[in-house]
Design an enzyme around this catalytic site. Structure first.
Site, PDB file in Angstrom:
ATOM      1  N   SER A 213      -7.882   3.087  -9.090  1.00 29.29           N
ATOM      2  CA  SER A 213      -7.784   2.683  -7.688  1.00 29.29           C
ATOM      3  C   SER A 213      -9.116   2.097  -7.200  1.00 29.29           C
ATOM      4  O   SER A 213      -9.588   1.111  -7.753  1.00 29.29           O
ATOM      5  CB  SER A 213      -7.342   3.880  -6.841  1.00 29.29           C
ATOM      6  OG  SER A 213      -6.985   3.488  -5.545  1.00 29.29           O
ATOM      7  N   ASP A 348       4.092   0.408  -5.807  1.00 35.94           N
ATOM      8  CA  ASP A 348       2.900   1.054  -5.254  1.00 35.94           C
ATOM      9  C   ASP A 348       2.886   0.818  -3.744  1.00 35.94           C
ATOM     10  O   ASP A 348       2.760  -0.322  -3.289  1.00 35.94           O
ATOM     11  CB  ASP A 348       1.643   0.463  -5.897  1.00 35.94           C
ATOM     12  CG  ASP A 348       0.367   1.189  -5.492  1.00 35.94           C
ATOM     13  OD1 ASP A 348       0.344   1.823  -4.413  1.00 35.94           O
ATOM     14  OD2 ASP A 348      -0.615   1.122  -6.250  1.00 35.94           O
ATOM     15  N   HIS A 379       1.477   4.880  -6.811  1.00 40.90           N
ATOM     16  CA  HIS A 379       0.031   4.736  -6.859  1.00 40.90           C
ATOM     17  C   HIS A 379      -0.559   5.879  -7.677  1.00 40.90           C
ATOM     18  O   HIS A 379      -0.604   7.027  -7.226  1.00 40.90           O
ATOM     19  CB  HIS A 379      -0.565   4.739  -5.446  1.00 40.90           C
ATOM     20  CG  HIS A 379      -2.017   4.367  -5.403  1.00 40.90           C
ATOM     21  ND1 HIS A 379      -2.449   3.050  -5.521  1.00 40.90           N
ATOM     22  CD2 HIS A 379      -3.133   5.119  -5.290  1.00 40.90           C
ATOM     23  CE1 HIS A 379      -3.776   3.028  -5.462  1.00 40.90           C
ATOM     24  NE2 HIS A 379      -4.207   4.264  -5.329  1.00 40.90           N
TER      25      HIS A 379
END
Length: 418
Positions: A213, A348, A379
């Site tokens: 991320s 996501d 995610h």
């Protein structure tokens, strides 16, 4: 009661239960319809969509990593929901999370800050027999003690990798800040300090760079900032990053996929981290923060408001736009020459589909890039399982290690071929 009224009652009453049964049936059907739609139960599973150029290395990698070309099957009942995958990652992390034993390192920074990272030694010999270290950058506000990091580190150790995991500045609740600054979206200073330490301490080791991320943005930005940063780096893997904060900020204010709600909860978590260090961030004489910034923090309901009032001032950016422009890896990622694996999920809820044109275009133009887009996974979820309960190890963990193993084997064989 008259005879006529009694007749009416006897006529109507047998029909009432049938009517109520119909209402119940309609309610049940509605609930089932909502469940099927929200859980995407009718959505098929599929192999990831892969974008890359046809090169000898890419052909070798796809052949050596069959997991990338096979169908990814999430848990049947809830795994096709990006929201549930994301929520379970956020709340649960991983199932039966191990507790790898490491050593915490402290690195003084030039501006007075103290970077920390945890070092985990391999639990076996790597398949190539070489010394290889995974340098790992976690997601926003994360550190080495998060369950998804611990699971990945434990798996990597057993595959013969040494692991170094950055603890984002200010993320660990028991480590005080030593300067009026904490981690930001794209500051690479602490990650650079950790990598430099690994290179000095283990001069024989080669590096696999891994970012999750926000950590994917930092890892790619670090490698693209200076060609020297890519020395002794075998490859880079980035999972579920958004590539451009400037373009992402517009999507974070939208309500589709509940993105605005995620924005609120992420902002709330950031506020808690900042407030836990308010004495260091607002009380030091060298701080760029003012009393007004502190009051604005309490009323902030989005990450953009926090970034504008607090985060950009750590590095003296004049505006939010300037901050997002300079902190995003989209302006540096094209400078990366080592093999680069970029992975995202179509469902996501945090990364809008429009942002995925960045990695797809990059993979179409550069030979060293492979872009993998899954249909499901949320995610940082990517849970695998049969019906209800997920497996301890995620599909994401397996992909990263499989790709890293293939790169290591390629590098091992290349001198022999030459």
């Amino acid at each position: 009661m008259s005879a006529q009224m009694e007749a009416d009652v006897h006529t109507i009453s047998p029909e009432m239960p049938a009517m109520f049964d119909g209402v119940k049936l309609a309610a049940v059907a509605t609930v089932l319809y909502v469940i099927v739609r929200s859980l995407n139960l009718k959505c098929p599973t599929a192999a990831p969509d892969i974008t890359c150029q046809d090169t000898p290395l890419n052909r070798y990698l796809l052949k050596s990593c069959p997991i990338l070309t096979k169908e990814y099957i999430p848990p049947l009942l809830w795994g096709k929901s990006g929201h549930l995958q994301t929520a379970l990652y956020g709340k649960m992390g991983r199932v039966k999370s191990p507790k790898p034993c490491g050593m915490r390192k402290y690195l003084p920074m030039p501006d007075g800050a103290t970077a920390t990272f945890d070092l985990f030694e391999p639990q076996g010999v790597h398949s190539t027999g070489d010394d290889i270290t995974m340098v790992i950058c976690p997601g926003i506000g994360n550190h080495s003690e998060k369950h998804y990091i611990r699971t990945f580190v434990d798996y990597s150790q057993k595959q013969g990798y040494r692991c170094a995991v950055l603890n984002h500045l200010g993320a660990l609740p028991n480590i005080e800040l030593t300067s009026p600054r904490m981690f930001t979206y794209g500051c690479t200073w602490e990650f650079s300090a950790m990598v430099s330490y690994i290179k000095r301490t283990f001069p024989q080791t080669q590096l696999i760079v891994v970012g999750f991320s926000l950590g994917g943005n930092i890892a790619c930005k670090y490698l693209g900032e200076n060609p020297a940063n890519q020395e002794r780096v075998l490859c880079c893997v980035s999972i579920c990053q958004g590539y451009s904060a400037l373009r992402a900020q517009e999507t974070f204010l939208q309500w589709d996929q509940c993105r605005r709600l995620y924005n609120f909860f992420m902002a709330d978590n950031m506020k808690k981290i900042i407030l836990s260090h308010r004495a260091s961030l607002f009380g030091m004489s060298s701080s760029n923060m003012e009393a007004a910034d502190f009051s604005h923090l309490y009323t902030a309901t989005s990450l953009m408001q926090i970034d504008d009032n607090i985060m950009r001032k750590f590095h003296g950016h004049n505006s939010l736009k300037e901050y997002y422009e300079k902190e995003s890896c989209v302006h540096y990622i094209h400078n990366i020459s080592v093999p680069l694996l970029l992975m995202n999920s179509s469902d996501d809820p945090l990364v809008h589909q429009s942002l995925l044109t960045i990695p797809r275009t990059l993979a179409e133009k550069k030979q060293n890039v492979i872009f993998v887009l899954t249909l499901h996974g949320g995610h940082l979820g990517f849970f695998e399982g049969a019906v209800l309960f997920p497996q301890p190890l995620s599909w994401m963990d397996k992909v990263i290690v499989s790709y890293a193993n293939a790169i290591c084997q390629w590098e091992k064989q290349r001198p022999q071929c030459q």
